[in-house]
Motif scaffolding. Sequence first.
Motif, PDB file in Angstrom:
ATOM      1  N   GLN A  13      -3.979 -14.228  12.670  1.00 50.07           N
ATOM      2  CA  GLN A  13      -2.873 -14.555  12.106  1.00 50.07           C
ATOM      3  C   GLN A  13      -1.372 -14.933  13.402  1.00 50.07           C
ATOM      4  O   GLN A  13      -2.758 -16.120  13.296  1.00 50.07           O
ATOM      5  CB  GLN A  13      -1.373 -12.861  13.376  1.00 50.07           C
ATOM      6  N   ALA A  14      -0.794 -15.405  12.548  1.00 51.75           N
ATOM      7  CA  ALA A  14       0.156 -16.781  13.378  1.00 51.75           C
ATOM      8  C   ALA A  14       0.141 -16.758  14.703  1.00 51.75           C
ATOM      9  O   ALA A  14       0.718 -14.599  15.337  1.00 51.75           O
ATOM     10  CB  ALA A  14       1.657 -16.571  12.331  1.00 51.75           C
ATOM     11  N   LYS A  87      -0.145 -22.040  11.781  1.00 52.83           N
ATOM     12  CA  LYS A  87       0.993 -21.692  11.521  1.00 52.83           C
ATOM     13  C   LYS A  87       0.393 -20.917  10.243  1.00 52.83           C
ATOM     14  O   LYS A  87      -0.679 -21.142   9.503  1.00 52.83           O
ATOM     15  CB  LYS A  87       1.860 -22.861  11.381  1.00 52.83           C
ATOM     16  N   SER A  88       0.969 -20.574   8.806  1.00 52.21           N
ATOM     17  CA  SER A  88       0.874 -20.256   7.814  1.00 52.21           C
ATOM     18  C   SER A  88       1.059 -20.950   6.658  1.00 52.21           C
ATOM     19  O   SER A  88      -0.113 -21.282   6.330  1.00 52.21           O
ATOM     20  CB  SER A  88       2.363 -19.760   7.140  1.00 52.21           C
ATOM     21  N   GLU A  89       1.847 -22.744   7.288  1.00 55.03           N
ATOM     22  CA  GLU A  89       1.512 -23.431   6.898  1.00 55.03           C
ATOM     23  C   GLU A  89      -0.523 -24.070   6.734  1.00 55.03           C
ATOM     24  O   GLU A  89      -0.380 -25.566   6.424  1.00 55.03           O
ATOM     25  CB  GLU A  89       2.169 -24.780   6.891  1.00 55.03           C
ATOM     26  N   ASP A  90      -1.016 -23.794   7.350  1.00 54.90           N
ATOM     27  CA  ASP A  90      -2.152 -24.378   8.183  1.00 54.90           C
ATOM     28  C   ASP A  90      -3.169 -23.143   6.900  1.00 54.90           C
ATOM     29  O   ASP A  90      -4.363 -23.780   6.997  1.00 54.90           O
ATOM     30  CB  ASP A  90      -2.726 -24.057   9.368  1.00 54.90           C
ATOM     31  N   THR A  91      -2.596 -22.822   6.261  1.00 55.59           N
ATOM     32  CA  THR A  91      -3.726 -21.863   5.482  1.00 55.59           C
ATOM     33  C   THR A  91      -4.085 -22.963   4.413  1.00 55.59           C
ATOM     34  O   THR A  91      -3.176 -23.647   3.496  1.00 55.59           O
ATOM     35  CB  THR A  91      -2.981 -21.299   4.376  1.00 55.59           C
ATOM     36  N   THR A 123      -6.827 -18.794   6.231  1.00 56.43           N
ATOM     37  CA  THR A 123      -6.105 -18.260   5.459  1.00 56.43           C
ATOM     38  C   THR A 123      -5.193 -17.340   6.755  1.00 56.43           C
ATOM     39  O   THR A 123      -5.546 -17.063   7.754  1.00 56.43           O
ATOM     40  CB  THR A 123      -6.196 -16.831   5.142  1.00 56.43           C
ATOM     41  N   VAL A 124      -3.811 -18.110   7.747  1.00 60.08           N
ATOM     42  CA  VAL A 124      -3.071 -17.569   9.007  1.00 60.08           C
ATOM     43  C   VAL A 124      -1.638 -17.198   7.807  1.00 60.08           C
ATOM     44  O   VAL A 124      -1.103 -16.863   7.150  1.00 60.08           O
ATOM     45  CB  VAL A 124      -1.980 -18.928   8.614  1.00 60.08           C
ATOM     46  N   SER A 125      -2.257 -15.656   8.236  1.00 57.22           N
ATOM     47  CA  SER A 125      -0.627 -14.671   7.767  1.00 57.22           C
ATOM     48  C   SER A 125       0.473 -14.550   8.831  1.00 57.22           C
ATOM     49  O   SER A 125       0.514 -14.766   9.975  1.00 57.22           O
ATOM     50  CB  SER A 125      -1.437 -13.072   7.925  1.00 57.22           C
ATOM     51  N   SER A 126       1.490 -14.631   8.493  1.00 58.39           N
ATOM     52  CA  SER A 126       2.616 -14.573   8.688  1.00 58.39           C
ATOM     53  C   SER A 126       3.678 -13.746   9.311  1.00 58.39           C
ATOM     54  O   SER A 126       2.707 -12.051   8.689  1.00 58.39           O
ATOM     55  CB  SER A 126       4.392 -15.752   8.164  1.00 58.39           C
TER      56      SER A 126
END
Length: 126
Positions: A13-14, A87-91, A123-126
């Motif tokens: 998770q974020a 962060k989600s942008e690290d996905t 995968t980082v979920s927001s």
Amino acid sequence: QVQLVESGGGLVQAGGSLRLSCAASGRTFSSYLMGWFRQAPWKEREFVAAITWSVGATYYADSAKGRFTISKDNAKNTVYLQMRSLKSEDTAVYYCAATGPTYSGSYYFVNSYAHWGQGTQVTVSS
């Protein structure tokens, strides 16, 4: 020849954390610099962080500074990437890379690295 195997990716998770590992085998003593790169869908592969095998000098992309830490364990021939405050942008797919005994160019150039791992998905979920 140098073989690199990444592990530690997954779904988080974020705001969470992950630690990636890169186990190197083969003629690792011949590698001057170890790096982490990442590639998100439809984007170019980009530099994240790097560390020298000898003195442990570290280099970071602006996006990684303050959140990611690269480290090494010479006895285990392993490089780590501790990622915090994700962060989600690290996905992306994260790749470990190694140069030869020397390298030309810069630590943040993909072409400076001679050896690559197969990558591990983060995968980082927001």
